[in-house]
Write an enzyme that holds these catalytic residues in place. Structure first.
Site, PDB file in Angstrom:
ATOM      1  CB  CYS A 113      -4.283   6.537  -4.756  1.00 44.75           C
ATOM      2  SG  CYS A 113      -4.950   8.117  -4.199  1.00 44.75           S
TER       3      CYS A 113
ATOM      4  CB  CYS B  27      10.876   4.592  -2.602  1.00 45.20           C
ATOM      5  SG  CYS B  27      10.556   4.766  -0.520  1.00 45.20           S
TER       6      CYS B  27
HETATM    7 FE    FE Z   1      11.484   2.705   0.281  1.00 45.58          FE
END
Ligand code: FE
Length: 145
Positions: A128, A56
């Site tokens: 996605c 992330c």
């Molecule tokens: Fe995160």
């Protein structure tokens, strides 16, 4: 400078949007915290088959491995499996008059993209994702002496 980014700290984050706005680049903030979608075929990773790991970008949480990625023609980086149990969480998304499953980061709750059921067998999943909220770290090449 983003003090919340870590590839090793798995503590859940509860950070106010205004603080994210201060520490994230604008386009990353708009996708991660406002749920916007990058235009297809514009991101860094939709067409990449490099070996490595995707984290992330806002918080550093482990999300996907390149071994779980597949070549999709949709214009966004697409995966058929997540890397770990706490990588992502799901939310129902009824926006734009569609029934979709939103995929959010398991650590910072940031928007990552959507999950569809038209991926390759056996999982048939298609995560996605938006390139701008992914941080790719290539596998180290073997050390040769
Ligand atoms: Fe995160």
């Amino acid at each position: 400078m983003n003090p919340y980014y870590s590839n090793t700290d798995t503590t859940k984050l509860f950070v106010l949007d205004e603080e994210w706005k201060r520490v994230l680049p604008q386009t990353m903030y708009e996708v991660s915290r406002l749920g916007q979608t990058e235009r297809p075929f514009t991101g860094k990773y939709w067409d990449s088959d490099e070996k490595g790991t995707y984290y992330c970008a806002p918080c550093g949480n482990l999300l996907f491995r390149s071994t779980g990625k597949f070549a999709s023609s949709c214009g966004w980086p697409s995966f058929f499996e997540q890397a770990g149990d706490s990588s992502v969480r799901y939310k129902k998304d009824h926006s734009y008059n569609m029934e979709r499953i939103e995929v959010i980061c398991g650590r910072c709750n940031g928007h990552l993209g959507h999950l569809f059921d038209d991926g390759p067998a056996p999982s048939h999943k298609r995560f996605c994702m938006n390139s701008v909220v992914l941080d790719f770290v290539p596998d180290k090449s073997p050390i040769t002496k």
